[in-house]
Motif scaffolding. Structure first.
Motif, PDB file in Angstrom:
ATOM      1  N   LYS A 151      38.401  41.401   9.547  1.00  0.00           N
ATOM      2  CA  LYS A 151      39.649  41.180   8.814  1.00  0.00           C
ATOM      3  C   LYS A 151      39.567  41.762   7.401  1.00  0.00           C
ATOM      4  CE  LYS A 151      40.425  37.354   6.643  1.00  0.00           C
ATOM      5  NZ  LYS A 151      40.699  35.952   6.244  1.00  0.00           N
ATOM      6  N   GLU A 154      39.135  45.724   7.489  1.00  0.00           N
ATOM      7  CA  GLU A 154      40.372  46.427   7.835  1.00  0.00           C
ATOM      8  C   GLU A 154      41.375  46.374   6.682  1.00  0.00           C
ATOM      9  OE1 GLU A 154      41.588  44.704  11.537  1.00  0.00           O
ATOM     10  OE2 GLU A 154      40.371  46.108  12.738  1.00  0.00           O
ATOM     11  N   ALA A 155      41.386  45.270   5.931  1.00  0.00           N
ATOM     12  CA  ALA A 155      42.252  45.196   4.752  1.00  0.00           C
ATOM     13  C   ALA A 155      41.813  46.205   3.696  1.00  0.00           C
ATOM     14  CB  ALA A 155      42.238  43.778   4.180  1.00  0.00           C
ATOM     15  N   ARG A 157      40.270  49.005   4.322  1.00  0.00           N
ATOM     16  CA  ARG A 157      40.606  50.336   4.825  1.00  0.00           C
ATOM     17  C   ARG A 157      42.088  50.656   4.598  1.00  0.00           C
ATOM     18  NH1 ARG A 157      40.060  51.117  11.110  1.00  0.00           N
ATOM     19  NH2 ARG A 157      41.788  49.638  10.941  1.00  0.00           N
ATOM     20  N   GLU A 158      42.938  49.654   4.736  1.00  0.00           N
ATOM     21  CA  GLU A 158      44.368  49.877   4.477  1.00  0.00           C
ATOM     22  C   GLU A 158      44.595  50.336   3.040  1.00  0.00           C
ATOM     23  OE1 GLU A 158      47.208  49.634   6.447  1.00  0.00           O
ATOM     24  OE2 GLU A 158      45.687  49.686   8.035  1.00  0.00           O
ATOM     25  N   LEU A 159      43.825  49.785   2.114  1.00  0.00           N
ATOM     26  CA  LEU A 159      43.982  50.152   0.710  1.00  0.00           C
ATOM     27  C   LEU A 159      43.344  51.489   0.377  1.00  0.00           C
ATOM     28  CD1 LEU A 159      43.310  46.798  -1.190  1.00  0.00           C
ATOM     29  CD2 LEU A 159      45.476  48.030  -1.030  1.00  0.00           C
ATOM     30  N   PRO A 161      41.769  54.293   2.641  1.00  0.00           N
ATOM     31  CA  PRO A 161      41.316  54.912   3.893  1.00  0.00           C
ATOM     32  C   PRO A 161      40.453  56.149   3.680  1.00  0.00           C
ATOM     33  CG  PRO A 161      43.632  55.393   3.493  1.00  0.00           C
ATOM     34  CD  PRO A 161      43.225  54.387   2.468  1.00  0.00           C
ATOM     35  N   THR A 166      34.257  52.267   2.385  1.00  0.00           N
ATOM     36  CA  THR A 166      35.064  51.323   3.152  1.00  0.00           C
ATOM     37  C   THR A 166      34.535  51.151   4.569  1.00  0.00           C
ATOM     38  OG1 THR A 166      37.047  51.898   1.883  1.00  0.00           O
ATOM     39  CG2 THR A 166      37.399  50.909   4.044  1.00  0.00           C
ATOM     40  N   TYR A 167      33.877  52.160   5.111  1.00  0.00           N
ATOM     41  CA  TYR A 167      33.620  52.201   6.548  1.00  0.00           C
ATOM     42  C   TYR A 167      32.333  51.511   7.016  1.00  0.00           C
ATOM     43  CZ  TYR A 167      37.778  54.945   6.870  1.00  0.00           C
ATOM     44  OH  TYR A 167      39.095  55.321   6.804  1.00  0.00           O
ATOM     45  N   SER A 186      34.998  54.709  13.735  1.00  0.00           N
ATOM     46  CA  SER A 186      34.835  54.505  12.291  1.00  0.00           C
ATOM     47  C   SER A 186      33.687  55.344  11.755  1.00  0.00           C
ATOM     48  CB  SER A 186      34.594  53.025  11.996  1.00  0.00           C
ATOM     49  OG  SER A 186      35.732  52.256  12.326  1.00  0.00           O
TER      50      SER A 186
END
Length: 470
Positions: A151, A154-155, A157-159, A161, A166-167, A186
């Motif tokens: 959770k 993924e949040a 990554r939304e901000l 990408p 992030t990965y 990923s």
């Protein structure tokens, strides 16, 4: 020849050797991102970074940091935040440092502290705070709470990408959830965005989970060769040593582990690795010493289980029980800090305690985060509880490539073979027990001899009679 060589260029694109840690000469950290800076006018190379700066560069890029440097960074950030409580980024950095300190020392008391400061960072800056979101994902992974890690990751990554940092937490979360295709996807994105030793090591872990051991070994080797900071290089050597151990190469594993400890005496996982390798080499006194030192410095329940089983294999039942009591105590301490130790406790209870309680605990774990390791442990607990038909279903998930079990793990094959033996499926049982000993003949001082005995009892397959024609 297996399928390892096929499509290797697709699986493991060429990764550059740019190091992404603050110890790399000419790097600085701005806003959690590394940028190159020029040398001074003397042209004689940069001054050595201060310990706090080294740890800052490590924790903001998700690579291993030296424990003394972490202590300096934590002290610096705590002092800074007393004067500047509205600095959201410093709260996030402090949280990441607490997570790394808790992980490296196996002190789960750091995890609630990390959660408090990371959530404080989000309160100070609720929007666009990718650093805090990434820190919470890393914390959840350290606690083995993979749904929460997914959770938060993924949040993040939304901000961001296109931010390579992030990965890695996202890959760990997907792996823990048994979502191996998502983890590989990923990783592919990570390889597009980043390079250097941290990326190489992350690729190696994913390749290992897919059963691509040659690719994994090459990635860990390249990561160790290109890492600059001793703590980071030691961590990648330890991963390479673990991979060598998993394929039964005792000498290579021991070399990796010893080199890791020479580079970073606080590399406790490598100390435990030395215990495994030395025990397999028959050097039991040295093995016991290595395990004791690892447990004294990083008292993980897994190490207590391994040392207890080594004592049991040596006929030292009382010493084994001491370690099993320590395991239970460490599980309670870890769970008080929010960590999930269902996997190691379930395996322990299945073999040395209450298999029924192991089944209950591992069923809940499977419902929450159905990874391969949980499938193996649940299958084994069901077997020990006398439920072999259902046990075989989970053992197949852990070992069958078509069901996701691509990783080559001797213990998983052993578990499946023993379940099949008790179900009187002699052919598959023989095949999987042989496979376990072929993958790693020394996989456990307690269970490897049992695999040999079971194979001997099964005997050779009966010769099929030739057809007769009139």
């Amino acid at each position: 020849m297996d399928n390892q060589q096929e499509g290797r260029e697709e699986r493991r694109p060429r990764i550059g050797r740019r190091a992404l840690i603050g110890a790399v000469a000419g790097c600085a950290v701005l806003g959690g991102l590394l940028v190159l800076v020029p040398w001074g006018p003397s042209g004689g190379g940069p001054p050595a970074p201060a310990p706090g700066a080294q740890a800052l560069a490590a924790v903001t890029t998700g690579v291993p940091a030296a424990l003394p440097d972490l202590a300096v960074l934590i002290e610096e950030r705590e002092s800074h935040l007393r004067r500047n409580p509205k600095d959201a980024e410093s709260w996030a950095v402090l949280g990441a440092a607490y997570v790394e300190q808790g992980r490296r020392t196996a002190d789960p008391a750091y995890f609630p502290k990390a959660e408090r400061v990371l959530r404080t960072s989000l309160k100070v800056r609720p929007k666009g705070n990718v650093e805090a979101l990434g820190g919470l994902a890393t914390l959840a992974n350290a606690r083995r709470d993979f749904p929460a890690a997914r959770k938060w990751a993924e949040a993040a990554r939304e901000l961001a990408p296109r931010r390579w940092t992030t990965y890695p937490p996202l890959i760990d979360a997907y792996t823990g959830m048994g979502q191996y295709k998502a983890a590989k996807k990923s990783l592919d994105r990570l390889l597009e965005l980043g390079s250097g030793p941290a990326v190489l090591a992350r690729a190696g872990a994913v390749y290992r989970d897919h059963g691509w051991r040659e690719d994994a070994a090459a990635s860990f080797s390249d990561a160790a060769a290109s890492a600059q900071a001793p703590a980071e290089r030691a961590a990648y050597l330890e991963r390479g040593g673990q991979l060598a151990w998993e394929r039964g190469d005792r000498e290579a594993a021991l070399r990796h582990f010893r080199q890791a400890v020479r580079l970073d005496p606080d590399q406790r996982a490598a100390l435990a690795g030395q215990g495994r390798a030395l025990a397999a080499l028959g050097r039991t006194t040295e093995a016991l010493s290595a395990y004791r030192r690892a447990l004294a410095r990083q008292p993980l329940p897994q190490y207590a289980l391994e040392l207890g089983e080594l004592y049991e294999a040596l006929g030292l039942g009382q010493a084994a029980r001491v370690q099993y009591d320590l395991l239970r105590e460490r599980v309670r301490t870890a769970e008080a800090g929010g960590a999930d130790e269902a996997l190691v406790l379930g395996l322990f209870e299945a073999d040395h305690g209450d298999p029924e309680s192991a089944v209950r605990r591992l069923r809940a774990e499977w419902e929450r985060q159905p990874g391969i390791a949980v499938a193996d442990a649940l299958g084994w607990a069901l077997h020990q509880a006398g439920q072999d038909e259902e046990a075989l279903r989970y053992a197949r998930i852990a070992t069958d490539r078509t069901k996701g079990g691509a990783v080559r793990n001797a213990l998983y094959s052993y578990h499946r073979g023993m379940i099949e033996r008790d179900l009187e499926r002699s052919g598959p049982a023989r095949r999987h027990l042989q496979e376990a000993l072929r993958i790693n003949p020394y996989f456990s001082p307690l269970h490897a001899p049992r695999a040999h005995r079971a194979l001997k009892e099964l005997g050779e397959p009966a010769a099929e009679p030739l057809p007769e024609f009139e």
